[in-house]
Each structure stands twice: as C-alpha cells, then as structure tokens.
Design a protein around this motif. Structure first.
Motif, PDB file in Angstrom:
ATOM      1  N   LEU A  49      30.091  27.619  22.296  1.00  0.00           N
ATOM      2  CA  LEU A  49      28.979  28.303  22.948  1.00  0.00           C
ATOM      3  C   LEU A  49      27.633  27.688  22.604  1.00  0.00           C
ATOM      4  O   LEU A  49      26.671  27.818  23.336  1.00  0.00           O
ATOM      5  CB  LEU A  49      28.960  29.786  22.533  1.00  0.00           C
TER       6      LEU A  49
ATOM      7  N   ILE B 223      25.069  28.432  29.986  1.00  0.00           N
ATOM      8  CA  ILE B 223      26.003  29.525  29.770  1.00  0.00           C
ATOM      9  C   ILE B 223      26.537  30.020  31.114  1.00  0.00           C
ATOM     10  O   ILE B 223      27.685  30.436  31.240  1.00  0.00           O
ATOM     11  CB  ILE B 223      25.333  30.668  28.963  1.00  0.00           C
TER      12      ILE B 223
ATOM     13  N   THR C  56      30.367  29.960  32.311  1.00  0.00           N
ATOM     14  CA  THR C  56      30.993  31.245  32.607  1.00  0.00           C
ATOM     15  C   THR C  56      31.678  31.214  33.963  1.00  0.00           C
ATOM     16  O   THR C  56      32.813  31.668  34.112  1.00  0.00           O
ATOM     17  CB  THR C  56      29.944  32.369  32.598  1.00  0.00           C
TER      18      THR C  56
ATOM     19  N   TYR D   3      32.155  34.742  27.070  1.00  0.00           N
ATOM     20  CA  TYR D   3      31.116  33.963  27.735  1.00  0.00           C
ATOM     21  C   TYR D   3      30.198  34.857  28.575  1.00  0.00           C
ATOM     22  O   TYR D   3      28.985  34.678  28.598  1.00  0.00           O
ATOM     23  CB  TYR D   3      31.751  32.872  28.601  1.00  0.00           C
TER      24      TYR D   3
ATOM     25  N   SER E 110      27.906  36.639  26.363  1.00  0.00           N
ATOM     26  CA  SER E 110      26.881  35.741  25.830  1.00  0.00           C
ATOM     27  C   SER E 110      25.759  35.563  26.836  1.00  0.00           C
ATOM     28  O   SER E 110      24.583  35.536  26.474  1.00  0.00           O
ATOM     29  CB  SER E 110      27.484  34.381  25.490  1.00  0.00           C
TER      30      SER E 110
END
Lengths: 568, 207
Positions: A356, A518, A522, A537, A540
C-alpha cells in the motif's frame, strides 16, 4: 494599489488556461483519430471508417442500453429521491440528522462505496447471509447475478446511493438562500398542504440552483468507468468501458474505433444535457398554468410519510456498505452463510501494508499538490474580484458558473485520450507535472464552488482595519483575512483533496500507466475474488480521503482553541 | 364574527413567555399587541395561526367565529398572516401571487377579474403581469396584503408589518391596511413594538 491590481489580474486568466486548455486540446486530439488521423499508427488520411466500425460493432447496442439505463436512470432517481426527502422531511429532526451525516457520507469515495455495496448485494453477500440459512433455505449462495447484471441495475443503484447525498448537499445550500420557513408559513395560511407548497412555491425557486449540479451528475453517470468496472455489466459493458478497453487494446488499430466511440459518448452526453434543459423548459411552461389552479392538496399527500423510510434506507445502505468493508478487511475466514466472520485477524492489513505504501503516497502527494495549487488559484481569483469591486454581487454569474462546471459536464474519456496522444508527441507522458495538472482540472471546480459563498461573504472591513492599523495590504491579507478564513479554506481544500484521491481515468491516461494510485489499484483489484484484499484497499482509499477532512477539522480547532468566536 | 382568545399561555420549557392572555377581537377592528423584542409576540401569532414550533407548550382556547381552532391544522384555520417582509413569490408575477390564494372552484377568467378589480381598487391598476422584482417597497406591501385578503380569511394576523417600510411610506400603507381590514370586516391582531403603529382598536401590552 494599482501595482497589486495588475499582478492579480493574471489569476482569472491563469485559472481559465489551466482549466479549459487541457479540455479543448484533449477534445481536438481525441477527435482526430475518429476521423482517421493517428500518427502513431502512421495514418493521416480522412476516413469515416472508424465510425462505420463503431456503428456495426455487435457490442454497441448493449453498451448504449446499459449506458442510458444507468446514466439517465441514476440521475433522474437521485434528483427525485433528493427532492422527495427534502419535501417530506424538511424541518424534522431526521432532516437535521441528514444534514450532519452528509459530510461523512460524501467523504466515502465512489469506488470504495461500490466495493462495499457489491459486498452487500452479491449472491453470497451480507444481505443474503442475513436471511440464510433461515428463512431463505440457502446453504450455498444462490445462482443469481446481482453484481454486473446485464441491465446495469446494480450500477444504477450504486450511483443512486452516492449521487443522492451530493444533490441533497446542493439542496441544503440552495434552501439556505431562500426563506423556506416563512414561504411554508404563507403557503399554509393560504390553505395549501405540504406537497403543493413545495412543488408550486419552493422547488421552482430551488431548481435553478440545482440545474448545474444535476447536469454534472448526469454527465458523470453516463461516462463513469471505474464504477462500471467494479459493479457494472461486463458483456457488453457500458459505452465508456468499451471505449476504455479499445484505448488499452494492444492492437493499435483499436484506437480509431475508440476515438469514434469517445466522440459518440460526447454527443450522447451533450444530447442528454440538452434534453434535460428542454425538459426543464417544457415542465416550467406546463407548471406555470397548473400552479394557479388553486387546488390545495395533492393526491400524493398520503405518501408523505414515505420520506423517512427512503432517507433511512439511504443512510443505512451507506453505513452497511462501509461496515461490510470493515468486516471483510479484518476477516480471516468468512464462509457463507455465516453472518459474521468466524475468525478475525489483522493479517490482511499487515500483509498489504508494504504494497500500500507506494499507491498511498502517490495519491497523497498528488492530492496535496493539486488542492494546494487549486486553493492558490481560487483565492487569487476571489481577491482579484475584490479589487475590481465586482464582489457586490453575492452570487456567481451564470456564465462563470457554466465555465467552472465545464470539466464536469464533458465525459472524461472523451478528452483524456487526446491529452495522452499530445503528451506522447511531446514526450511528456508520465511526468508528475502533467499528472498534477490534470488532477487540478477536476479539483478546481469543487474547491471554487465549496469556497465561493463563504469567501465572498467575508466582511472586508476586517482587512481595512488591519491596514488602517499600519499593516501593508499584503500583510493584512495574510495575517487577518486568510487566518480568519482558515476553516472554510481548509474545508474546501479537503473537498479538493478527496476529489483528487478518487480520480481514476486521469491518472491512468495522463500518467500513461506509470502512476499507481490507491484508486487505480483498488479498481484493478475489483475484478479479483479475494474480498479481504479488496476491502483493505477500498478502506485505504476512504481513510486517505478522510484524513483531509479530519485535518480541516482538527487544525483550526488547535489553532483557535482559545478563541471562542472562531468556533462556529 | 370575532376572534376570541381565552387564557392563552405559552411556555418555552419552564419559562412562561407572558401572563395568561385573554381578548376578543371584533370584526373590522384591529387589536394591537405591544411589547419589547423577545417577549413572545411573534410566538403568540404563530400559535394562533397554527405554526407553533414543537419546542413550545401551549394552553388556552382560541375560537374564531364560534369555531374552535385548537388542534386544527394550519391549512384549515382560515387565518391569514402578513409579515414585515412582503414574501411575494419571486417566480410568479403579481397576478400569480394574488391568484394563488383564490379557491380552486373559480375559473381562470373569474380569477383574473377578481385580481384586476382588487388591484384597481388599491390604485395598482394594470399591475397583474408585472414582475414583483420591479415593484417598489410600498407596492409590494400592498400586493402582499391584497394576496392575504383575496384568500378570504376569517381573521388576519399582522407581524410588525410596517417596520421595514420607509418613514414616508408608513402612514399611507398603514391607512391602506386598516381600510382594507375594515372593508373586509374581519377581526385583526397586530403585534408591533412601535407605539405609533397602533390602530384605533383595543390596545394591549404583553407582559
């Protein structure tokens, strides 16, 4: 002061350039391949063949069908639902609850919500599990298609649950500029019931303020790609997804039909926007006769109680989707038909942490830089306005509003490809500068619109006092005005921050695949099957957007902890 | 034909806003209720026309023409209200604003006739198609009152109706309002904090 005025004059020009240039240029360079011009494929003859290929493509009818159903369906239903909730719940306690819950609701990015929602409605999802094995009798997930259904219903619903809060936010903002309470009072004293008061007195005044936000919702729903990948139909997909696939096809000749498709999508969007405006005109013509028929009570008055039901569903689905995400992210094993995971563990998070790091930092940096640049440009424009004493008007002129909304009214995919082509020609693709720039194009409108009313209602006399006490105007600006406006400025930056985090297509196209954010990560995971990783994800993405809002709340609270007058 | 208030008490939590109020407003006259800001004048009016905020508790009886108003929905009370702001609907023209209060059973032509007669009698001949944004303060105040009266209320409440008017307009608008109410022969209740606004009817101080 004249020296200062000259300097500030660049801001509106600069802002327009930042903004409109990429769109206009991008459109141009996307249209070129549609008519046969693509240097990368060594083709420079005018040709209508791309359109022929497009119109004969077997996937086109299905793609158009899904696009229309989800695009028009989601927009119309969101508008109807938002207006119904406002009409039936205005003034009640639930209405205040809705107002408070809008900010958290809107901070949940679309992609994260879509993943959580898919966890809810999947055949093996939470909703089915809540009635399994009793009373449904399912011990295995039923063989239904909910996510990715061919009629795009799940995509439509996903957008419905995200666009309604946005329209409600616009409604709240619009209603605050009308005297709703006393309009209701006058209407009732004349014998009118609730529904008629809203449809005949309030909504006609409210709708002009909703027009552009609604058109932005319409354009978005027709052209969204990341949501369609997550929860939309796959065979055939929506038109936007089809175009995206053509643009990423290793066979470069697909670029032509892709460009033709992008042009078609642009025309479809413009046609829908045009139809919405024509429809608005027709409805207002018909309504202006009906308004005076004197009938006090609508036959639908009985349904007024349903408002709370719909509002609770709206809130509930959002909360449940988020909860589903949280549960899956800490689930070790969660078999059907168990309602809760059998075993919890944080290993999903610890395992994903190292992966990540890069996407989260890329997203955070891009978002921070774009919202910072946006706020500088926006504040510069507002200050320039003050100098020209144009701030006597307390609302943005219609024309400026349309310009600000422009990036939100044009399908992203219809000009992003062109920008990518242009960048490749100049060897600029995949650079940080262009990435920030393209994020800025979409962040600017939101920052502008969020800050506009508050900034313009600042009492300029505070600054005059500062200057009269001996501070130079620049010092007065930085030490008085900016500080006093810290909270609204930080809040609009947080909104811009969230918008940048959620961007998908711009990162992919302008970044030429070199930036993993991100959101791109995702969405690419969404086609997979490990819900635990998807949840990590998605959360996040949400947490990252949330940090922007938390900063906007915490920072002023610390700065002004001993200043009660700054605590509103 | 009168508006009768009997021992009206309004509480906000534990605080009683004013001493129990009783009065009778005969038709065609205006009862003036005076008091400083915040003493509950507007709240009293809200309770009479049926729009009291749920945070208040109310006791007492309101009767209009022998009809009890307690617990009756605001839409059915037939009590008109005039505020200090004209609150004309900006998306309708003058005709639209005034016709809005007319009953459904009238045909469009009848409505137009009624509105035009009303405007002419008030010195606003031909104002029907005008955009309300083009009206002067005094014209707006008159249209606002005409709108309320055209709905044929059985009583009318006035919430500091002249406080936002210019000094030189006050006198003529006041006379216009009092004349119209006298002509319609309905009871009227006016709250104000300006002594000079009071009419010739009963005069009460709210404590």
């Amino acid at each position: 002061m004249s020296g200062r005025r000259n300097r500030l004059k660049i801001f509106p020009a600069l802002t327009l350039a930042v903004f409109l240039l990429p769109i206009l240029v991008g459109l141009l360079f996307t249209w070129a391949p549609a008519f046969g011009y693509l240097s990368a494929a060594g083709s420079n003859r005018f040709s209508l063949e791309p359109f022929a290929t497009l119109l004969h493509h077997p996937s086109l009818p299905g793609a158009l069908r899904s696009t229309f159903i989800s695009g028009i369906g989601a927009s119309l239903m969101s508008l109807g639902l938002a207006l119904w909730i406002a009409t039936t719940l205005y003034g009640s306690r639930l209405w205040s609850t809705i107002e408070l819950s809008l900010a958290p609701l809107l901070s949940l990015p679309h992609a994260a919500f879509a993943i959580g929602f898919s966890f809810l409605i999947a055949p093996s999802g939470w909703l089915i599990r809540s009635v399994s094995p009793f009373p449904s009798g399912f011990t295995y997930p039923p063989d239904w298609t909910t996510n990715g259904d061919p009629w795009a219903i799940s995509l439509t619903l996903t957008m419905l649950f995200k666009e309604t809060p946005f329209l409600l936010l616009m409604i709240f903002s619009g209603l605050s500029r009308l005297d709703v309470r006393r309009t209701i009072w006058v209407g009732r004293s004349l014998g009118y019931h609730r529904l008629r008061i809203w449809t005949r007195l309030i909504i006609p005044q409210l709708y002009p303020m909703l027009r552009l936000p609604l058109l932005a919702v319409l354009a978005y729903s027709l052209s969204v790609v990341d949501l369609a990948y997550i929860i939309g139909p796959s065979l055939p997909p929506t038109l936007a997804v089809l175009i995206d696939r053509w643009f990423h096809d290793p066979d470069i000749s697909s670029r032509f039909v892709g460009a033709a498709g992008a042009l078609l999508l642009l025309l479809v969007t413009l046609a829908c926007i045009g139809s919405a405006l024509v429809l608005e005109y027709l409805i207002s013509k018909i309504a202006s006769r009906k308004i005076l028929d004197g009938r006090r009570k609508s036959p639908f008055e009985l349904l007024v109680g349903s408002g709370s039901f719909y509002a609770l569903i709206l809130l509930g689905v959002n909360v449940l989707s988020l909860t589903a995400l949280m549960l899956w992210s800490v689930a070790h094993s969660w078999r059907f038909p168990h309602f809760l995971p059998a075993r919890f563990s944080f290993s999903n998070w610890s395992a994903a942490l190292s992966h990540l790091l890069e996407p989260v930092s890329v997203s955070a940096l891009a978002a921070f830089l774009s919202c910072l640049l946006a706020i500088i440009l926006v504040v510069g424009c507002f200050e320039n306005e003050q100098n020209l004493a144009r701030s006597r008007i307390d609302s943005i002129s219609q024309r400026s509003l349309w310009i600000i909304y422009l990036p939100l009214l044009i399908p992203q995919i219809s000009f992003l490809f062109g920008i990518q082509v242009l960048l490749i020609i100049f060897n600029l693709e995949g650079s940080w500068g262009t990435l920030i720039w393209i994020h800025l194009v979409f962040v600017l409108p939101y920052v502008f619109l969020t800050l506009a009313n508050t900034y313009r209602s600042y009492d300029q006399r505070y600054s005059y006092v500062g200057t009269s006490l001996g501070a130079r105007p620049v010092r007065s600006f930085f030490r008085v005005k900016l500080i006093m406006l810290t909270k609204p400025i930080l809040f609009s930056m947080a909104v811009g921050f969230g918008v940048s985090i959620a961007q998908y297509l711009p990162t992919l196209y302008v970044g030429a695949g070199r930036f993993a954010t991100i959101t791109t990560e995702t969405v690419s995971l969404a086609s997979g099957s490990d819900r635990r990783v998807m949840a990590v994800y998605a959360l996040s993405q949400f947490l990252l957007a949330l940090t922007g809002f938390l900063t906007a709340i915490v920072l002023p609270a610390i700065m002004f902890r001993n200043r009660r007058a700054m605590q509103n | 034909m009168s508006l009768v208030l009997d021992s009206i008490k309004i509480n906000l939590g534990t605080v009683q806003l004013f001493k129990p109020l009783s009065l009778t407003a005969p038709p065609g006259s205006i009862v003036t209720i005076m008091g400083p800001s915040g003493c509950g004048k507007s709240t009293l009016l809200a309770s009479i026309c049926g729009m009291l905020d749920p945070g208040f508790s109310f006791s007492g009886a309101i009767t209009l023409n022998g009809r009890p108003l307690n617990g009756v929905e605001m839409e059915h009370r037939k009590v008109g209200i005039l505020f200090q702001d004209d609150l004309l609907f900006p998306h309708l023209d003058v005709f639209g604003n005034m016709a809005f209060g007319l009953p459904a059973r009238m045909s469009r032509r009848q409505k137009r006739e009624r509105v035009n007669n009303s405007l002419a009698a008030a010195g606003l001949e031909g104002f029907g198609p005008r955009d309300i944004a083009t009206l002067s303060g005094g014209q707006k105040a008159r249209v606002s009152l005409l709108r309320a009266l055209l709905a044929e209320p059985e009583a009318i409440l006035l919430d500091e109706p002249f406080s936002k008017l210019d000094e030189n307009l006050r006198g003529s608008i006041k006379q216009f309002v009092f004349d119209q109410i006298g002509f319609m022969n309905i009871p009227a209740l006016m709250v104000t904090h300006e002594r000079s606004d009071s009419a010739d009817g009963t005069y009460i101080e709210l404590k």
